[in-house]
Design a protein around this motif. Structure first.
Motif, PDB file in Angstrom:
ATOM      1  N   TRP A  12       0.637  -0.892   0.048  1.00 50.75           N
ATOM      2  CA  TRP A  12       0.315  -0.441  -0.122  1.00 50.75           C
ATOM      3  C   TRP A  12       0.691   0.782  -0.284  1.00 50.75           C
ATOM      4  O   TRP A  12       0.439   1.993  -1.137  1.00 50.75           O
ATOM      5  CB  TRP A  12      -0.946  -0.417   1.029  1.00 50.75           C
ATOM      6  CG  TRP A  12      -1.944  -1.107   0.919  1.00 50.75           C
ATOM      7  CD1 TRP A  12      -1.903  -2.380   1.089  1.00 50.75           C
ATOM      8  CD2 TRP A  12      -3.311  -0.384   0.097  1.00 50.75           C
ATOM      9  NE1 TRP A  12      -3.614  -3.094   1.101  1.00 50.75           N
ATOM     10  CE2 TRP A  12      -3.776  -2.197   0.169  1.00 50.75           C
ATOM     11  CE3 TRP A  12      -3.656   0.505  -1.002  1.00 50.75           C
ATOM     12  CZ2 TRP A  12      -5.146  -2.051  -0.893  1.00 50.75           C
ATOM     13  CZ3 TRP A  12      -4.659   0.231  -1.713  1.00 50.75           C
ATOM     14  CH2 TRP A  12      -5.324  -0.941  -1.709  1.00 50.75           C
ATOM     15  N   LEU A  43      -6.346  -2.815   4.231  1.00 54.78           N
ATOM     16  CA  LEU A  43      -7.464  -1.604   4.979  1.00 54.78           C
ATOM     17  C   LEU A  43      -8.475  -2.103   5.880  1.00 54.78           C
ATOM     18  O   LEU A  43      -9.798  -0.624   5.461  1.00 54.78           O
ATOM     19  CB  LEU A  43      -8.041  -1.062   3.163  1.00 54.78           C
ATOM     20  CG  LEU A  43      -6.651  -0.606   2.503  1.00 54.78           C
ATOM     21  CD1 LEU A  43      -6.966   0.265   1.440  1.00 54.78           C
ATOM     22  CD2 LEU A  43      -5.852   0.540   3.380  1.00 54.78           C
ATOM     23  N   TRP A  49      -2.976   3.817   6.217  1.00 53.18           N
ATOM     24  CA  TRP A  49      -3.464   4.117   4.199  1.00 53.18           C
ATOM     25  C   TRP A  49      -5.030   4.029   4.471  1.00 53.18           C
ATOM     26  O   TRP A  49      -5.181   4.132   3.401  1.00 53.18           O
ATOM     27  CB  TRP A  49      -3.103   2.295   4.298  1.00 53.18           C
ATOM     28  CG  TRP A  49      -1.154   2.102   4.710  1.00 53.18           C
ATOM     29  CD1 TRP A  49      -0.533   3.637   4.461  1.00 53.18           C
ATOM     30  CD2 TRP A  49      -0.688   1.297   4.747  1.00 53.18           C
ATOM     31  NE1 TRP A  49       0.379   2.832   5.205  1.00 53.18           N
ATOM     32  CE2 TRP A  49       0.488   1.513   4.489  1.00 53.18           C
ATOM     33  CE3 TRP A  49      -0.881  -0.302   4.211  1.00 53.18           C
ATOM     34  CZ2 TRP A  49       1.120   0.523   5.194  1.00 53.18           C
ATOM     35  CZ3 TRP A  49      -0.478  -1.511   4.785  1.00 53.18           C
ATOM     36  CH2 TRP A  49       0.946  -1.338   4.439  1.00 53.18           C
ATOM     37  N   ARG A  50      -5.924   3.437   5.392  1.00 49.68           N
ATOM     38  CA  ARG A  50      -7.180   3.899   5.011  1.00 49.68           C
ATOM     39  C   ARG A  50      -8.083   5.102   4.537  1.00 49.68           C
ATOM     40  O   ARG A  50      -8.468   5.061   3.810  1.00 49.68           O
ATOM     41  CB  ARG A  50      -8.062   2.941   5.870  1.00 49.68           C
ATOM     42  CG  ARG A  50      -9.364   2.705   5.880  1.00 49.68           C
ATOM     43  CD  ARG A  50     -10.113   2.552   6.236  1.00 49.68           C
ATOM     44  NE  ARG A  50     -11.589   2.116   6.651  1.00 49.68           N
ATOM     45  CZ  ARG A  50     -12.433   1.185   6.372  1.00 49.68           C
ATOM     46  NH1 ARG A  50     -11.987   0.158   6.458  1.00 49.68           N
ATOM     47  NH2 ARG A  50     -13.810   1.171   6.144  1.00 49.68           N
ATOM     48  N   PRO A  81     -14.120   0.667   2.725  1.00 48.52           N
ATOM     49  CA  PRO A  81     -13.553   1.912   2.677  1.00 48.52           C
ATOM     50  C   PRO A  81     -14.298   2.569   2.407  1.00 48.52           C
ATOM     51  O   PRO A  81     -14.847   1.957   1.167  1.00 48.52           O
ATOM     52  CB  PRO A  81     -12.571   2.247   2.699  1.00 48.52           C
ATOM     53  CG  PRO A  81     -11.651   0.655   2.064  1.00 48.52           C
ATOM     54  CD  PRO A  81     -12.244   0.027   2.277  1.00 48.52           C
TER      55      PRO A  81
END
Length: 107
Positions: A12, A43, A49-50, A81
């Motif tokens: 990611w 995620l 990252w999310r 997400p």
């Protein structure tokens, strides 16, 4: 369209850097991410990252998660997400996008 494929949970940071750079270089370029394999697991945690993916989605990034991968890892599709989508099969979605002219990238 630039099609980014991710199937490894640890990739990611590289993918996000590529998406940031592509968006900065050509803001009008359509960008799409297809996530399958082990990548979605990163995620489903509510970390940085999310948050960045959700921000990018709000700015126009298309993000699709493979339902087969989610099922294989026991991840709830409803917990994906915000703004992301589901595809039945990541590999089929990749093939269809390439057939439609998308440029494939795997960071």
């Amino acid at each position: 369209m630039l099609l980014f494929h991710i199937d490894d949970a640890g990739r990611w940071p590289n993918l996000l850097a590529n998406v940031r750079n592509a968006a900065a270089a050509d803001p009008e370029q359509a960008l799409r991410v297809i996530a399958n394999g082990q990548s979605p697991v990163s995620l489903w945690a509510h970390g940085h990252w999310r948050r960045e993916i959700e921000e990018r989605i709000s700015a126009g990034l298309c993000v699709d998660f493979c339902e087969n991968s989610l099922r294989n890892m026991g991840l709830d599709p409803a917990a994906r997400p915000a703004g992301s989508h589901l595809v039945l099969s990541g590999v089929i979605a990749i093939a269809q996008a390439q057939a439609a002219g998308a440029f494939y990238l795997k960071p």
